[in-house]
Design an enzyme around this catalytic site. Sequence first.
Site, PDB file in Angstrom:
ATOM      1  N   ASP A 195      26.318  73.466  55.706  1.00  0.00           N
ATOM      2  CA  ASP A 195      25.767  74.791  55.942  1.00  0.00           C
ATOM      3  C   ASP A 195      26.801  75.890  55.746  1.00  0.00           C
ATOM      4  O   ASP A 195      27.333  76.457  56.696  1.00  0.00           O
ATOM      5  CB  ASP A 195      25.122  74.871  57.338  1.00  0.00           C
ATOM      6  CG  ASP A 195      23.689  75.344  57.204  1.00  0.00           C
ATOM      7  OD1 ASP A 195      23.458  76.226  56.355  1.00  0.00           O
ATOM      8  OD2 ASP A 195      22.814  74.838  57.916  1.00  0.00           O
TER       9      ASP A 195
ATOM     10  N   ARG B 258      21.117  70.542  47.237  1.00  0.00           N
ATOM     11  CA  ARG B 258      22.243  70.088  48.052  1.00  0.00           C
ATOM     12  C   ARG B 258      22.209  68.575  48.149  1.00  0.00           C
ATOM     13  O   ARG B 258      21.145  67.968  48.285  1.00  0.00           O
ATOM     14  CB  ARG B 258      22.138  70.729  49.427  1.00  0.00           C
ATOM     15  CG  ARG B 258      23.259  70.382  50.365  1.00  0.00           C
ATOM     16  CD  ARG B 258      23.412  71.421  51.447  1.00  0.00           C
ATOM     17  NE  ARG B 258      22.355  71.323  52.439  1.00  0.00           N
ATOM     18  CZ  ARG B 258      22.248  72.148  53.483  1.00  0.00           C
ATOM     19  NH1 ARG B 258      23.101  73.142  53.638  1.00  0.00           N
ATOM     20  NH2 ARG B 258      21.287  72.005  54.352  1.00  0.00           N
TER      21      ARG B 258
ATOM     22  N   ARG C  17      21.773  66.122  62.100  1.00  0.00           N
ATOM     23  CA  ARG C  17      22.728  67.012  62.746  1.00  0.00           C
ATOM     24  C   ARG C  17      22.800  66.684  64.230  1.00  0.00           C
ATOM     25  O   ARG C  17      21.934  65.980  64.752  1.00  0.00           O
ATOM     26  CB  ARG C  17      22.237  68.468  62.605  1.00  0.00           C
ATOM     27  CG  ARG C  17      21.900  68.852  61.187  1.00  0.00           C
ATOM     28  CD  ARG C  17      20.631  69.702  61.120  1.00  0.00           C
ATOM     29  NE  ARG C  17      20.187  69.853  59.724  1.00  0.00           N
ATOM     30  CZ  ARG C  17      20.574  70.835  58.928  1.00  0.00           C
ATOM     31  NH1 ARG C  17      21.359  71.779  59.395  1.00  0.00           N
ATOM     32  NH2 ARG C  17      20.174  70.879  57.677  1.00  0.00           N
TER      33      ARG C  17
ATOM     34  N   ASP D 232      23.305  72.849  65.201  1.00  0.00           N
ATOM     35  CA  ASP D 232      22.417  72.491  64.086  1.00  0.00           C
ATOM     36  C   ASP D 232      23.168  72.518  62.757  1.00  0.00           C
ATOM     37  O   ASP D 232      22.630  72.081  61.739  1.00  0.00           O
ATOM     38  CB  ASP D 232      21.210  73.439  64.031  1.00  0.00           C
ATOM     39  CG  ASP D 232      21.604  74.898  64.043  1.00  0.00           C
ATOM     40  OD1 ASP D 232      22.295  75.316  64.986  1.00  0.00           O
ATOM     41  OD2 ASP D 232      21.249  75.616  63.100  1.00  0.00           O
ATOM     42  N   ASN D 233      24.392  73.023  62.779  1.00  0.00           N
ATOM     43  CA  ASN D 233      25.189  73.032  61.550  1.00  0.00           C
ATOM     44  C   ASN D 233      26.339  72.049  61.619  1.00  0.00           C
ATOM     45  O   ASN D 233      27.304  72.167  60.873  1.00  0.00           O
ATOM     46  CB  ASN D 233      25.731  74.446  61.292  1.00  0.00           C
ATOM     47  CG  ASN D 233      24.619  75.432  60.971  1.00  0.00           C
ATOM     48  OD1 ASN D 233      23.547  75.035  60.526  1.00  0.00           O
ATOM     49  ND2 ASN D 233      24.859  76.701  61.206  1.00  0.00           N
TER      50      ASN D 233
ATOM     51  N   LYS E 159      17.307  73.782  48.997  1.00  0.00           N
ATOM     52  CA  LYS E 159      17.467  74.855  49.992  1.00  0.00           C
ATOM     53  C   LYS E 159      16.981  76.162  49.379  1.00  0.00           C
ATOM     54  O   LYS E 159      17.430  76.525  48.289  1.00  0.00           O
ATOM     55  CB  LYS E 159      18.944  74.945  50.385  1.00  0.00           C
ATOM     56  CG  LYS E 159      19.254  75.959  51.471  1.00  0.00           C
ATOM     57  CD  LYS E 159      20.692  75.768  51.945  1.00  0.00           C
ATOM     58  CE  LYS E 159      21.122  76.861  52.900  1.00  0.00           C
ATOM     59  NZ  LYS E 159      22.515  76.665  53.341  1.00  0.00           N
TER      60      LYS E 159
HETATM   61  P1  AMP Z   1      21.231  78.705  59.350  1.00  0.00           P
HETATM   62  O1  AMP Z   1      21.730  79.970  59.980  1.00  0.00           O
HETATM   63  O2  AMP Z   1      21.193  78.768  57.854  1.00  0.00           O
HETATM   64  O3  AMP Z   1      21.911  77.506  59.864  1.00  0.00           O
HETATM   65  O4  AMP Z   1      19.700  78.580  59.770  1.00  0.00           O
HETATM   66  C1  AMP Z   1      19.281  78.500  61.099  1.00  0.00           C
HETATM   67  C2  AMP Z   1      17.799  78.241  61.152  1.00  0.00           C
HETATM   68  O5  AMP Z   1      17.078  79.312  60.561  1.00  0.00           O
HETATM   69  C3  AMP Z   1      17.337  76.991  60.421  1.00  0.00           C
HETATM   70  O6  AMP Z   1      16.278  76.457  61.140  1.00  0.00           O
HETATM   71  C4  AMP Z   1      16.887  77.531  59.096  1.00  0.00           C
HETATM   72  O7  AMP Z   1      15.955  76.689  58.455  1.00  0.00           O
HETATM   73  C5  AMP Z   1      16.250  78.836  59.509  1.00  0.00           C
HETATM   74  N1  AMP Z   1      16.249  79.831  58.414  1.00  0.00           N
HETATM   75  C6  AMP Z   1      17.302  80.483  57.903  1.00  0.00           C
HETATM   76  N2  AMP Z   1      16.919  81.319  56.921  1.00  0.00           N
HETATM   77  C7  AMP Z   1      15.580  81.200  56.791  1.00  0.00           C
HETATM   78  C8  AMP Z   1      14.586  81.780  55.949  1.00  0.00           C
HETATM   79  N3  AMP Z   1      14.896  82.688  55.041  1.00  0.00           N
HETATM   80  N4  AMP Z   1      13.308  81.382  56.133  1.00  0.00           N
HETATM   81  C9  AMP Z   1      12.976  80.480  57.055  1.00  0.00           C
HETATM   82  N5  AMP Z   1      13.840  79.888  57.864  1.00  0.00           N
HETATM   83  C10 AMP Z   1      15.152  80.228  57.755  1.00  0.00           C
HETATM   84 MG    MG Z   2      21.789  75.613  59.451  1.00  0.00          MG
END
Ligand code: AMP
Ligand code: MG
Length: 487
Positions: free
Chosen positions: A258, A172, A179, A248-249, A109
Amino acid sequence: MPFSFDNTYARLPERFYAQLPPEPVVQPRLVRLNEVLARQLGLDPDALRSPDGVAVLGGNRVPEGAEPLAMAYAGHQFGGFVPQLGDGRAILLGEILTPGGDRFDIHLKGSGRTPFSRGGDGRAWLGPVLREFIISEAMHAFAIPTTRSLAAVATGEPVFRETTLPGAVLTRVARSHVRVGTFEYFRARGDTDGLKQLADYVIGRHYPEASQSDQPYRTLLAAVAERQAELVAQWLGVGFIHGVMNTDNMSITGETIDYGPCAFMDDFHPDRVYSSIDRHGRYAYSNQPPIAQWNLARLAECLLPLLHADADKALEAAEQIVIDFARHYEKAYLRRFRAKLGLREACAEDAGLIDSSLQAMAQARADFTNTFRALCDAAEGNCEPVRAQWGESEPCEAWLAQWRERLAVEAATPQERVAAMRRVNPYVIPRNHRVEAALSAAVAGDLEPLDRLLQALADPWTECSANADFTRSPEPHEVVQKTFCGT
Ligand code: AMP
Ligand code: MG
């Protein structure tokens, strides 16, 4: 490298993912390795610490047998549907088999941009990486299903957020990264064939008992419902607030996944929210069960075409399972909280007893963890710690009297009871102010507070003077009001 990869996800059709390697980093440096986990996985910690090992963990070297890919998924974020999310900053290297025959994903990650990155930089920074490390390992120590953290590697590269921050990659480990949102990805595309392949894959990998059933997809949905119900009940039992229960989480395996702006409560309140982005309290502490049910309904919608050829019958079956979630949850919740109160048997009045203990806690602004730990002392006859939490009030005394009466109905000796209570009511939790302090020190180059915290969390049950300072609830100036996802 000593990974024995066997990559089943990579054998699914190409539209399930994008194949690409992690993006190399300037200077990978191992910040922390989880040696205990490495050994459990059958990996050699020394090999992982070697320059070759660190190159793998930082994403600079693809080990033999890996088939790196970014998984496609969609998701409901705060209730709104996003048809394409996917691994925007993560790479699944592949799956390994442990010496015991268990299969785990090895996933990086913060490993750079992918076709799913949208506007993001594909990176993570050291603070949130270590935060996930600490909290996921605490969850594991609490025996709550969770993804785990094998390693944190600093990249030697800056990451730009509001300020410039040190980049990092987390390795991880999960039973899988499928998911609820993975199913939604195919539903959004009207790809019933993809849905069926995904469902069959999940059954084969995580719910093999469903393949024996004459209604395998119903059995799958019902089994996911039970695991989610159990999981959320366990979260509530330790005062955990996930913070971003987007679909998605939500792992299809029932593991906590997540770790973003998640937190453990200090003083109890059912409406507690920490996440800076959860402005309406959608994912507040006591909203987590209905949200898990809402997420399950999204999964059920995806599975409709597989549940029955007749749409009405499919809907009826799906609805029943979603409704039943509440029953499973209630059962799991009562089981947890009964155990927390030292009760072994089920009595009709227990729900009321549990409720009134939480009300008393909320009213007194008592510390959730320390109150339950104080009740362990009270079960041994020492009520002073509970009174210190609740205050010496009439309602407190009345509750204690009622509780004692209820305990007296059971045959357990006080010793047995207290020992059991101390196995379900943690002594140490990763308190927000201690987590923040450990992270600030680590980012400044001092890993000692992080190591001390991780060490204390490795055995969160046993009272010991060396860890006593971790049990202290925050002083007013130490209280962490908000947590951030740090993406
Ligand atoms: P999360 O809030 O971590 O569950 O992420 C939600 C979505 O945003 C997922 O598709 C992640 O892969 C994407 N995402 C989160 N942070 C980044 C980042 N810095 N660069 C690219 N994609 C991101
Ligand atoms: Mg996520």
